[in-house]
Write a protein that holds these residues in place. Structure first.
Motif, mmCIF file in Angstrom:
data_model
loop_
_atom_site.group_PDB
_atom_site.id
_atom_site.type_symbol
_atom_site.label_atom_id
_atom_site.label_comp_id
_atom_site.label_asym_id
_atom_site.label_seq_id
_atom_site.Cartn_x
_atom_site.Cartn_y
_atom_site.Cartn_z
ATOM 1 N N THR A 213 45.311 45.526 33.378
ATOM 2 C CA THR A 213 46.336 45.454 34.743
ATOM 3 C C THR A 213 46.343 46.542 35.487
ATOM 4 O O THR A 213 46.455 47.615 34.936
ATOM 5 N N ILE A 214 45.864 46.306 36.820
ATOM 6 C CA ILE A 214 45.730 47.493 37.806
ATOM 7 C C ILE A 214 46.902 47.421 38.793
ATOM 8 O O ILE A 214 46.767 46.341 39.459
ATOM 9 N N ALA A 215 47.604 48.576 38.974
ATOM 10 C CA ALA A 215 48.451 48.357 40.392
ATOM 11 C C ALA A 215 47.538 48.559 41.657
ATOM 12 O O ALA A 215 46.650 49.243 41.789
ATOM 13 N N TRP A 216 48.111 47.810 42.403
ATOM 14 C CA TRP A 216 47.328 47.993 43.680
ATOM 15 C C TRP A 216 47.306 49.218 44.317
ATOM 16 O O TRP A 216 46.072 49.759 44.937
ATOM 17 N N ALA A 217 48.232 49.973 44.214
ATOM 18 C CA ALA A 217 47.868 51.487 44.549
ATOM 19 C C ALA A 217 46.789 52.229 44.119
ATOM 20 O O ALA A 217 46.271 53.171 44.360
ATOM 21 N N TYR A 251 37.357 35.642 41.205
ATOM 22 C CA TYR A 251 38.468 35.615 42.162
ATOM 23 C C TYR A 251 39.785 36.207 41.470
ATOM 24 O O TYR A 251 40.246 35.445 40.468
ATOM 25 N N ILE A 252 40.273 37.136 41.817
ATOM 26 C CA ILE A 252 41.406 37.837 41.305
ATOM 27 C C ILE A 252 42.688 37.805 41.819
ATOM 28 O O ILE A 252 42.896 38.215 43.067
ATOM 29 N N VAL A 253 43.476 36.776 41.156
ATOM 30 C CA VAL A 253 44.768 36.627 41.786
ATOM 31 C C VAL A 253 45.899 37.902 41.720
ATOM 32 O O VAL A 253 45.848 38.494 40.585
ATOM 33 N N VAL A 254 46.574 38.304 42.894
ATOM 34 C CA VAL A 254 47.358 39.147 42.932
ATOM 35 C C VAL A 254 48.712 38.864 42.702
ATOM 36 O O VAL A 254 49.254 38.011 43.223
ATOM 37 N N TYR A 255 49.703 39.770 41.926
ATOM 38 C CA TYR A 255 50.998 39.287 41.708
ATOM 39 C C TYR A 255 51.927 40.275 42.140
ATOM 40 O O TYR A 255 51.582 41.672 42.221
ATOM 41 N N ALA A 286 52.364 45.324 44.003
ATOM 42 C CA ALA A 286 51.602 44.519 43.536
ATOM 43 C C ALA A 286 50.547 44.923 42.411
ATOM 44 O O ALA A 286 50.189 45.953 42.318
ATOM 45 N N THR A 287 50.206 44.026 41.634
ATOM 46 C CA THR A 287 49.195 44.386 40.438
ATOM 47 C C THR A 287 48.143 43.127 40.377
ATOM 48 O O THR A 287 48.370 42.174 41.061
ATOM 49 N N PHE A 288 47.110 43.261 39.795
ATOM 50 C CA PHE A 288 46.004 42.308 39.438
ATOM 51 C C PHE A 288 45.326 42.682 38.267
ATOM 52 O O PHE A 288 45.342 43.598 37.649
ATOM 53 N N ASP A 289 44.877 41.558 37.307
ATOM 54 C CA ASP A 289 44.335 41.665 36.213
ATOM 55 C C ASP A 289 42.808 41.597 36.378
ATOM 56 O O ASP A 289 42.403 40.648 36.856
#
Length: 329
Positions: A213-217, A251-255, A286-289
């Motif tokens: 899990t990676i933070a958007w920042a 395709y990586i969904v953003v949360y 936001a984060t994404f896996d």
């Protein structure tokens, strides 16, 4: 026996060696050109280095891609033109009546053929792959995407296994079909299907991929976000890369920070506030896996692919040794 094998394969060996020599000469020239350009554009760069790096990759990317495709096609052609006719040619010309009625057994005859003809095909392909790996070294170091399918299959150890597998495949198909043209066509088809399955079905599962899990920042620090937008599955990233790694996620969904997906309404709200997409996503926490194979697994995957090809080659050779004394008369 060795002399006879050379006489039979002399023409094929010479023209193949000529092609290999021409490609090797081009790779030596290309290696010098790559290293000189790398020195000018990367090593000695002082200003606008990002533009220089892009120019460098654009300059040599297409040429290296074509050589990689040629190296991928090489084993298939060797299997079709060297392996497939190895026995069918004897059957169609009738020379097997003389050869197989001498003091040399069929098993020994096949063993010599495998060692000489198969060995030469592996050396040709493997030597060319090592030369390509060396020539493209500075480019591969800069691009840092060794897991890319064409790059992976054309560098280091994998081509050795592909050459051996293609040759033994052609041999066994020839033993079973007993027709040269049919054996050549089947060998090409089966080997191409195998390469596609290896790259798209088997290779991704050589080891359990890592999900992070990676933070958007941190997205453009850990890797590189290619594009971001709204798709059928919601807001997501299309094309995320991590240097040296193999990103399996498409395709990586953003949360958002609360665990719900980023929606089109969130994007519209962000746009109305005049912020950039990065500002908006950071504000939403936001984060994404991302699911990927780490860069340090490259050599493990190379060895697995080589071992798989060698194992299948041994199995095919066993079929040939079992079949040859039983029914080919």
């Amino acid at each position: 026996m060795i002399w006879l094998t050379w006489r039979q394969m002399r023409a094929q060996t010479l023209w193949t060696a000529g092609v290999i020599a021409a490609v090797a000469a081009y790779l030596l020239y290309l290696a010098a050109d790559i290293r000189e350009s790398y020195r000018l554009n990367i090593t000695d760069c002082t200003t606008t280095c990002d533009d220089a790096a892009h120019a460098f990759t654009d300059q040599f990317g297409s040429g290296l891609l074509m050589i990689s495709l040629l190296l991928l096609a090489g084993p298939a052609l060797i299997g079709a033109f060297w392996g497939a006719p190895l026995i069918t040619r004897e059957l169609e010309t009738g020379t097997h009546r003389l050869v197989w009625n001498q003091s040399i057994t069929r098993t020994r005859w096949l063993a010599v053929k495998l060692m000489i003809v198969g060995g030469v095909s592996v050396l040709f392909t493997g030597g060319l792959s090592l030369l390509l790996t060396w020539a493209a070294g500075p480019y591969d170091e800069l691009v840092n995407s060794r897991f890319e399918p064409l790059t992976f299959a054309a560098r280091d150890l994998a081509p050795f296994g592909y050459a051996l597998l293609a040759f033994t495949l052609g041999l066994v198909v020839g033993v079973l079909t007993r027709k040269t043209l049919v054996a050549m066509a089947v060998t090409l088809l089966v080997f191409v299907v195998f390469q596609l399955l290896m790259a798209n079905v088997l290779r991704p599962h050589f080891a359990e991929p890592v999900t992070e899990t990676i933070a958007w920042a941190d997205g453009n620090t850990v890797g590189n976000i290619d594009s971001f937008g709204i798709g059928p599955d919601g807001a997501g990233i299309q094309g995320f890369s991590i240097p040296g790694a193999w990103v399996i996620s498409d395709y990586i969904v953003v949360y958002k920070g609360d665990g719900t997906e980023v929606t089109a309404d969130d994007i519209e709200t962000c746009n109305s506030q005049g912020g950039t997409p990065d500002d908006c996503m950071i504000a939403l926490d936001a984060t994404f896996d991302v699911t990927y194979q780490p860069a340090d697994r490259y050599w493990t995957f190379q060895r697995i692919e080589l071992g798989t090809a060698v194992g299948l080659s041994a199995l095919l050779a066993g079929i040939a040794f079992w079949r040859l004394p039983r029914g080919l008369n």
